[in-house]
Design an enzyme around this catalytic site. Structure first.
Site, PDB file in Angstrom:
ATOM      1  CB  CYS A  13      -0.941   0.102   1.196  1.00 13.95           C
ATOM      2  SG  CYS A  13      -2.102  -1.244   1.325  1.00 13.95           S
ATOM      3  NE  ARG A  56       5.714   2.040  -0.739  1.00 19.67           N
ATOM      4  CZ  ARG A  56       5.934   1.565   0.466  1.00 19.67           C
ATOM      5  NH1 ARG A  56       4.975   1.004   1.135  1.00 19.67           N
ATOM      6  NH2 ARG A  56       7.108   1.663   1.026  1.00 19.67           N
ATOM      7  CD1 TRP A  61      -0.625  -6.344  -3.090  1.00 22.21           C
ATOM      8  CD2 TRP A  61      -0.764  -6.829  -0.915  1.00 22.21           C
ATOM      9  NE1 TRP A  61      -0.368  -7.691  -2.939  1.00 22.21           N
ATOM     10  CE2 TRP A  61      -0.441  -8.008  -1.620  1.00 22.21           C
ATOM     11  CE3 TRP A  61      -0.914  -6.899   0.469  1.00 22.21           C
ATOM     12  CZ2 TRP A  61      -0.254  -9.230  -0.988  1.00 22.21           C
ATOM     13  CZ3 TRP A  61      -0.723  -8.122   1.104  1.00 22.21           C
ATOM     14  CH2 TRP A  61      -0.401  -9.270   0.377  1.00 22.21           C
ATOM     15  CG  ASN A  84       2.222   0.673   4.076  1.00 24.42           C
ATOM     16  OD1 ASN A  84       3.378   1.062   4.134  1.00 24.42           O
ATOM     17  ND2 ASN A  84       1.930  -0.576   3.833  1.00 24.42           N
ATOM     18  N   GLY A  85      -0.053  -1.194   6.114  1.00 23.72           N
ATOM     19  CA  GLY A  85       0.330  -2.088   7.207  1.00 23.72           C
ATOM     20  C   GLY A  85      -0.861  -2.908   7.667  1.00 23.72           C
ATOM     21  CD  GLU A  90      14.426 -15.536  -9.297  1.00 25.43           C
ATOM     22  OE1 GLU A  90      13.879 -15.817  -8.218  1.00 25.43           O
ATOM     23  OE2 GLU A  90      14.244 -14.467  -9.888  1.00 25.43           O
ATOM     24  CE  LYS A 116      11.096 -13.461 -10.992  1.00 23.43           C
ATOM     25  NZ  LYS A 116      12.014 -12.946 -10.030  1.00 23.43           N
ATOM     26  CD  GLU A 130       7.431 -13.196  -9.389  1.00 25.56           C
ATOM     27  OE1 GLU A 130       6.967 -12.506  -8.481  1.00 25.56           O
ATOM     28  OE2 GLU A 130       8.656 -13.295  -9.601  1.00 25.56           O
ATOM     29  CG  HIS A 186      15.181 -38.234  -2.395  1.00 27.73           C
ATOM     30  ND1 HIS A 186      15.489 -39.402  -1.737  1.00 27.73           N
ATOM     31  CD2 HIS A 186      16.341 -37.782  -2.913  1.00 27.73           C
ATOM     32  CE1 HIS A 186      16.782 -39.639  -1.828  1.00 27.73           C
ATOM     33  NE2 HIS A 186      17.322 -38.660  -2.556  1.00 27.73           N
ATOM     34  CE  LYS A 210      10.383  -4.323  -7.817  1.00 29.15           C
ATOM     35  NZ  LYS A 210      10.829  -5.631  -8.308  1.00 29.15           N
TER      36      LYS A 210
HETATM   37  C1  F6R Z   1       9.886 -12.121  -7.021  1.00 28.20           C
HETATM   38  C2  F6R Z   1      10.059 -10.979  -6.150  1.00 28.20           C
HETATM   39  C3  F6R Z   1       9.894 -11.186  -4.693  1.00 28.20           C
HETATM   40  C4  F6R Z   1      10.895 -10.334  -3.906  1.00 28.20           C
HETATM   41  C5  F6R Z   1      10.616 -10.435  -2.407  1.00 28.20           C
HETATM   42  C6  F6R Z   1      11.632  -9.672  -1.590  1.00 28.20           C
HETATM   43  O1  F6R Z   1      10.096 -11.769  -8.357  1.00 28.20           O
HETATM   44  O2  F6R Z   1      10.309  -9.887  -6.600  1.00 28.20           O
HETATM   45  O3  F6R Z   1      10.002 -12.521  -4.344  1.00 28.20           O
HETATM   46  O4  F6R Z   1      12.182 -10.768  -4.206  1.00 28.20           O
HETATM   47  O5  F6R Z   1       9.325  -9.933  -2.153  1.00 28.20           O
HETATM   48  O6  F6R Z   1      11.590  -8.327  -1.877  1.00 28.20           O
HETATM   49  P1  F6R Z   1      12.794  -7.385  -1.507  1.00 28.20           P
HETATM   50  O7  F6R Z   1      13.960  -7.803  -2.332  1.00 28.20           O
HETATM   51  O8  F6R Z   1      12.323  -6.002  -1.844  1.00 28.20           O
HETATM   52  O9  F6R Z   1      13.067  -7.570  -0.043  1.00 28.20           O
END
Ligand code: F6R
Length: 607
Positions: free
Chosen positions: A2, A27, A74, A98-99, A479, A483, A486, A502, A602
Site C-alpha cells: 500500500c 506497492r 494491496w 499501510n500495514g 528462481e 518467476k 508469479e 525422493h 513490489k
Molecule cells: C519475485 C520478487 C519477490 C521479492 C521479495 C523480496 O520476483 O520480486 O520474491 O524478491 O518480495 O523483496 P525485496 O527484495 O524487496 O526484499
C-alpha cells in the site's frame, strides 16, 4: 505494501495526489482513492482496480480542496472493492494506512458496542473510528490521535485528515515507512521519497514510533512517548521523472535487458578491474575474523542469498546459515555474538527481512544490508550497506536486482576469502577476472531471446513445469520456477536435481516439461544422470547448458539452449537471464499483466 501520500497545498491537490500515487503503484494496485476537504468537509473518490480507474472517476467527478490524502492498495483485510478502498472516513476524520492493525477485531467490537457503525471489512476503518471516538469525548485532533496510536497493535504508516482543519495533517509510523516532504509553503507526506520527488527533494524520514503534526509551515515530530524530537532533513536524490519503458513493451523486458549494464556498474563499484582485485567499502567489522554468517531474505532475494551461501562457503570457508526471513524472525536462532548477519533486499522495506535484521542486531550481530534503495529502512538500520546499483526496478518480478545482488554477494565472498587467507592473490585475480566477464555473458544469453520466444509458445499451453539444478544452479531452478508462476500463473516447482528421486519423479510423464539448468560444471555428470531418469519416464527435457553440456547430455531434449563456456562462478548470472526470458515470454503469450501480476506488490511491508 500500500502506498500513502498527503499534501497540504496552496493549490488544489487531487490531481497531484494521483500523480504521487502513480509513483507508489509498485506497492499495490488493486484499488485506490483520495480524500480532500471541500468547504471544511471530507469528500472522497475511490475506485476498484488500477489507478487509471481512479483517474477516470476524478475526471467524471472532480474533487476540489487544497489539502488531501491518497492511497493505492494491496488488500490485506477485505476484498479489493471500492467499498474497502482507502481513505476510510467518518464525518470527522479520514485516514490512509499501510500495514496491518493486528488487534482490529477487539477494537472493532469495543467501538461497535459504543455505537460506531462499520461499513467495510478492513482493519483500517477502526483507526478512523477510534480517533473519532476520542474526538467525540471532546479531544482536539492532535490529542485524539495521541490517545489512539498507543492502542494500535501491528505495523503501520498512517496519514490523517480532519474535517474543518484545512491546516492540519497527522502522519504516524510504526513499522511501515513514512517520509515528510518540505515545500515552499506546502508540506507533504508519502510512503517514500520517490512519491514526493515531483514536489520536493527536502525529506525527513520518520523513525519507528514517530508521529508528526504537520501544518503548511512545517512539521512537529514526536516520538512514541509523545516527546518532541528533531529528525534530520536530507536531500533526496529520487528522480522526479517517472522511469519509462524505453522501447520495451514492459518494464520487466527493459529490466532484463538492462542487466549487462547494471551488473557491470555494480561490479565496478566493488572491483578494481585494472588489477583484478576486490575493493570493498570500509566496513565497521573485521571480515578476516568472521566465524559464522547468518543470511536472511525473502523470495528472489532469498535465492540470491542461497547462491551467495555456496560462494561464501566455497571461497571463504565460513559456514553460512540462510533462512527465509519470515521463518528466521520467529525461530529464535541462537547467534554467537560478533557474527555477521546479511540481509538482502531490493526494496529495503520487506517487513520480514527488517524484523530479522532487528533480531540479529539485538543479538549482537554485525548487520550488513545488501539493498537497492539506499534510503530504505533496511539500509538505515544496517551497520553497513553494500548497495546494488540496479537503478529503480519497476516490474514487480525482480530481475536486475537479483543479478546485481549476485554481483555484490560474489564480491563479498571473494573479499572474505582473501581476508581469511582461504583464497590466494592468484585465486582472487582469477575470480575477479571471471566476474568481469559476467556482463558480457549475460549479453550473450540475451541473444537467445528469439529461440526462447518459440519455446514460450509451447510452455504457455502447460499447466505444470518442473525446474531442476544442482549446486548454484539449484537456487536458479527455484528462481526460474518462482518467476514463471508469479507472472504467467503456471504452476512451477524448482528442485535440487538430486532430490528428483525422493518424490518429484512421480510427476514425470510425457506431458511434464522439465527445465534443466546444467552448465558443464563439476556436478554436470550427476545432473546428466537425473536427466536420464526423466528421459526414461518420457519427460520433456528443456536443457540450458553450454556446448560441452549439450554434447554430453546423452538424452533427447525438446529444446537445448547453448550458452558459451564460462567459469562456474559466473554461470548464475548468465543462466538467470534465460529463466527470466522464459518466464517473461510465456507470460506475454498468456496475456497476463506482466509488470503488475495479480495479487502481488513490489514492496512487501506487511508480514
Ligand atoms: C519475485 C520478487 C519477490 C521479492 C521479495 C523480496 O520476483 O520480486 O520474491 O524478491 O518480495 O523483496 P525485496 O527484495 O524487496 O526484499
Amino acid at each position: 505494501m500500500c502506498g500513502i501520500v498527503g499534501i497540504l497545498g496552496l493549490e488544489p491537490v487531487a490531481e497531484r495526489l494521483v500523480e504521487a500515487l502513480k509513483r507508489l503503484e509498485y506497492r499495490g494496485y488493486d484499488s485506490a482513492g483520495v480524500a480532500t476537504l471541500e468547504d471544511g468537509g471530507i469528500v472522497r473518490r475511490r475506485a476498484e482496480g488500477k489507478l487509471k480507474n481512479l483517474d477516470a472517476r476524478l475526471r467524471a467527478e472532480p474533487l476540489g480542496g487544497t489539502i488531501g490524502i491518497g492511497h493505492t492498495r494491496w488488500a490485506t483485510h477485505g476484498a479489493p472493492t471500492e467499498r474497502n478502498a482507502h481513505p476510510h472516513a467518518t464525518e470527522k476524520v479520514a485516514v490512509v494506512h499501510n500495514g496491518i492493525i493486528e488487534n482490529f477485531r477487539d477494537l472493532r467490537r469495543e467501538l461497535e458496542a459504543a455505537g460506531h457503525v462499520f461499513l467495510t471489512e478492513t482493519d483500517t476503518e477502526i483507526v478512523a473510528h477510534l480517533v473519532t471516538d476520542e474526538m467525540n469525548k471532546g479531544k482536539a485532533p492532535v490529542e485524539a490521535v495521541a490517545a489512539a496510536l498507543p492502542r494500535l497493535r501491528g505495523a503501520f504508516a498512517l496519514a490523517f485528515l480532519f474535517a474543518g482543519e484545512p491546516d492540519l495533517m497527522i502522519g504516524a509510523r510504526r513499522g511501515s515507512p513514512l517520509a515528510i516532504g518540505y515545500g515552499d509553503g506546502e508540506m507533504y507526506v508519502g510512503s517514500d521519497a520517490l512519491a514526493l520527488a515531483p514536489f520536493t527533494s527536502r525529506i525527513t524520514y520518520l523513525e519507528d514510533g514517530d508521529w508528526a503534526i504537520i501544518t503548511h509551515r512545517g512539521a512537529e515530530i514526536r516520538d512514541a512517548a509523545g516527546h518532541k524530537v528533531a529528525r534530520a532533513q536530507i536531500t533526496s536524490s529520487a528522480s522526479s521523472f517517472l522511469v519509462d519503458k524505453g522501447n520495451h513493451r514492459h518494464f520487466m523486458a527493459k529490466e532484463i535487458h538492462e542487466q549487462p549494464e547494471v551488473v557491470g556498474h555494480t561490479l565496478a563499484h566493488y572491483l578494481d578491474m585494472a588489477n583484478d582485485r576486490v575493493r570493498l567499502p570500509a566496513l565497521p567489522f573485521d571480515i578476516a575474523s568472521l566465524k559464522h554468517v547468518a543470511m536472511s531474505a525473502c523470495g528472489t532475494a532469498f535465492y540470491a542469498g542461497l547462491i551467495g551461501k555456496y560462494w561464501m562457503e566455497r571461497f571463504a570457508r565460513v559456514p553460512v546459515e540462510i533462512d527465509i526471513a519470515s521463518e528466521f524472525r520467529y525461530r529464535e536462532a541462537p547467534l554467537a555474538p560478533g557474527g555477521l548477519a546479511v540481509f538482502v533486499s531490493q526494496s529495503g522495506e520487506t517487513a520480514d527481512t527488517l524484523a530479522s535484521l532487528r533480531y540479529a542486531a539485538q543479538h549482537g550481530q554485525h548487520v550488513l544490508g545488501i539493498v537497492n534503495v539506499p534510503t530504505s529502512t533496511i539500509a538505515r538500520e544496517s551497520h553497513a550497506i553494500m548497495p546494488t546499483l540496479a537503478g529503480p526496478e519497476i516490474g514487480v518480478a525482480s530481475t536486475k536486482a537479483f543479478t546485481c545482488q549476485l554481483g555484490v554477494l560474489a564480491c563479498l565472498a571473494v573479499a572474505v576469502g582473501r581476508a581469511r587467507g582461504t583464497l590466494s592473490e592468484a585465486d582472487e585475480q582469477r575470480l575477479v577476472g571471471a566476474l568481469v566477464a559476467a556482463p558480457g555473458l549475460m549479453a550473450e544469453a540475451l541473444k537467445l531471446e528469439p529461440k526462447i520466444e518459440v519455446l514460450a509458445r509451447t510452455l504457455a499451453k502447460d499447466k505444470d513445469v518442473l525446474y531442476l539444478g544442482r549446486g548454484t544452479s539449484y537456487p536458479l531452478a527455484l528462481e526460474g520456477a518462482l518467476k514463471l508462476k508469479e507472472i504467467s500463473y503456471i504452476h512451477a516447482e524448482g528442485y535440487a536435481a538430486g532430490e528428483l528421486k525422493h518424490g518429484p519423479i512421480a510427476l514425470i510423464d510425457e506431458t511434464m516439461p522439465v527445465i534443466v539448468i546444467a552448465p558443464h560444471d563439476r556436478v554436470f555428470e550427476k545432473t546428466a544422470s537425473n536427466m536420464q531418469e526423466v528421459a526414461a519416464r518420457g519427460g520433456r527435457i528443456i536443457l540450458f547448458t553450454d556446448a560441452r553440456g549439450a554434447e554430453e547430455a546423452g538424452v533427447k531434449t525438446e529444446a537445448t539452449f547453448v550458452l558459451p563456456d564460462m567459469p562456474a562462478t559466473i554461470t548464475p548470472f548468465a543462466y538467470a537471464v534465460l529463466v527470466q526470458l522464459l518466464a517473461y515470454h510465456t507470460a506475454v503469450v498468456m496475456g497476463t499483466d506482466v509488470d503488475q501480476p495479480r495479487n502481488l506488490a513490489k514492496s512487501v511491508t506487511v508480514e
